[in-house]
Design an enzyme around this catalytic site. Structure first.
Site, PDB file in Angstrom:
ATOM      1  CG  ASN A 115      40.511  69.801 -72.780  1.00  0.00           C
ATOM      2  OD1 ASN A 115      39.952  68.841 -73.210  1.00  0.00           O
ATOM      3  ND2 ASN A 115      40.445  71.327 -73.433  1.00  0.00           N
ATOM      4  CG  HIS A 131      38.296  74.738 -73.822  1.00  0.00           C
ATOM      5  ND1 HIS A 131      38.489  75.180 -75.165  1.00  0.00           N
ATOM      6  CD2 HIS A 131      39.295  74.412 -73.259  1.00  0.00           C
ATOM      7  CE1 HIS A 131      39.504  74.984 -75.258  1.00  0.00           C
ATOM      8  NE2 HIS A 131      40.311  74.532 -73.995  1.00  0.00           N
ATOM      9  N   GLY A 152      46.924  75.667 -78.864  1.00  0.00           N
ATOM     10  CA  GLY A 152      47.018  74.916 -79.903  1.00  0.00           C
ATOM     11  C   GLY A 152      47.940  75.594 -80.889  1.00  0.00           C
ATOM     12  CE  LYS A 178      42.094  71.350 -76.434  1.00  0.00           C
ATOM     13  NZ  LYS A 178      42.715  72.261 -77.005  1.00  0.00           N
ATOM     14  CD  GLU A 230      42.512  76.710 -71.568  1.00  0.00           C
ATOM     15  OE1 GLU A 230      43.605  75.868 -71.384  1.00  0.00           O
ATOM     16  OE2 GLU A 230      41.582  76.491 -72.011  1.00  0.00           O
ATOM     17  CD  GLU A 258      39.619  73.822 -78.522  1.00  0.00           C
ATOM     18  OE1 GLU A 258      39.082  72.818 -77.802  1.00  0.00           O
ATOM     19  OE2 GLU A 258      40.781  74.226 -78.708  1.00  0.00           O
ATOM     20  CB  SER A 313      51.355  76.511 -76.357  1.00  0.00           C
ATOM     21  OG  SER A 313      50.469  76.707 -77.609  1.00  0.00           O
TER      22      SER A 313
HETATM   23  P1  PGA Z   1      47.011  73.458 -75.859  1.00  0.00           P
HETATM   24  O1  PGA Z   1      45.417  73.483 -75.319  1.00  0.00           O
HETATM   25  O2  PGA Z   1      47.803  73.047 -74.789  1.00  0.00           O
HETATM   26  O3  PGA Z   1      46.963  72.382 -77.030  1.00  0.00           O
HETATM   27  O4  PGA Z   1      47.340  74.706 -76.189  1.00  0.00           O
HETATM   28  C1  PGA Z   1      45.074  74.153 -74.077  1.00  0.00           C
HETATM   29  C2  PGA Z   1      43.454  73.986 -73.865  1.00  0.00           C
HETATM   30  O5  PGA Z   1      42.873  74.144 -74.711  1.00  0.00           O
HETATM   31  O6  PGA Z   1      43.436  73.614 -73.156  1.00  0.00           O
END
Ligand code: PGA
Length: 253
Positions: free
Chosen positions: A11, A97, A175, A13, A169, A99, A215
């Site tokens: 992803n 997601h 992140g 983003k 997730e 976010e 992560s």
């Molecule tokens: P990350 O993000 O691997 O940077 O933690 C995962 C995601 O949001 O899909």
């Protein structure tokens, strides 16, 4: 793994210009030309989808959108339809997601409409679910996830859900550099599969692929993938660099 083919998705983003996305996609495609036994998808920004699709050509790397709107077309300024995603070369779309839930007001209800629209238009939805740190600490993880799945898939039929992928997730792991332990991931993945079984039966529950996200890095992917109900990963930060992402995709080597 129960015969399920591993599926690892990147992803991207809100990162990368069109040129940067094309360069990374080409490099990634070269790095996986040895065809590791894993389904691979990247989700660049909307502006880069068509160019990345062209650049990938016959590559085994598949393309996905990061979001969609549930109508096919119309006066919906700023939105992108499933038809447009298909047209740009997408086979998958990430939906709900954390976010999007956190910053853009997505709810289980909008998620459900999006999952339905994706399926109706031949896109495989990657439905994201996950608890916050506070919810985990107050022992609400399972009730939160149960609600996200029940409401996100309400009124859908098991026959139409074949292409569905679920991404677990935990919000506290995205992140942040904190990963759920593989035991924590396994416990939740098994629970999610049991929710799918109760709603849609054993066949779909056994077939559905559940990715872990939060992560994921080259140094933790192998341990996660060894767990019986972890079928893949949704990778953010570590998917932006073709060399690092390729190491994750080669976890079996
Ligand atoms: P990350 O993000 O691997 O940077 O933690 C995962 C995601 O949001 O899909």
């Amino acid at each position: 793994m129960g015969g399920r083919k591993p599926f690892i998705a990147g992803n991207w983003k809100m990162f990368k210009t069109v040129g940067e996305a094309v360069r990374t996609a080409k490099e990634l495609s070269d790095r996986v030309s040895d065809a590791p036994d894993v389904d691979i998808m990247i989700a660049p920004n909307f502006t880069a989808l068509a160019a990345v699709h062209d650049a990938l050509g016959e590559s085994t790397v598949m393309l996905g959108g990061q979001n969609l709107f549930w109508e096919s077309e119309g006066a919906f300024t700023g939105e992108t339809s499933p038809v447009m995603l298909r047209d740009a070369g997408c086979r998958y779309v990430i939906i709900g997601h954390s976010e999007r839930r956190q910053y853009f007001g997505e709810t289980d209800e909008t998620v459900r409409k999006k999952v339905k629209a994706a399926l109706e238009n031949g896109l495989a939805p990657i439905l994201c679910v996950g608890e916050t740190e506070n919810e985990r600490e107050t022992k609400k993880t399972f009730s939160v996830l149960d609600k996200q799945i029940q409401n996100g898939l309400k009124d859908l039929l098991s026959d139409e859900l074949g292409p569905l992928v679920i991404a677990y997730e935990p919000v506290w792991a995205i992140g942040t550099g904190k990963t759920a332990s593989r035991e924590q991931a396994q416990e939740v993945h098994r629970f999610l599969r049991s929710v799918i079984e109760t709603m849609f039966g054993n066949e779909l529950a056994n077939a559905i692929r559940i990715q872990y996200g939060g992560s994921v890095k080259p140094n933790n992917i192998k341990a996660l993938m060894e767990m019986p109900d972890v079928d893949g990963a949704l990778v953010g930060g570590a998917s932006l660099d073709a060399e690092i992402f390729s190491r994750i995709l080669h976890f079996q080597h």
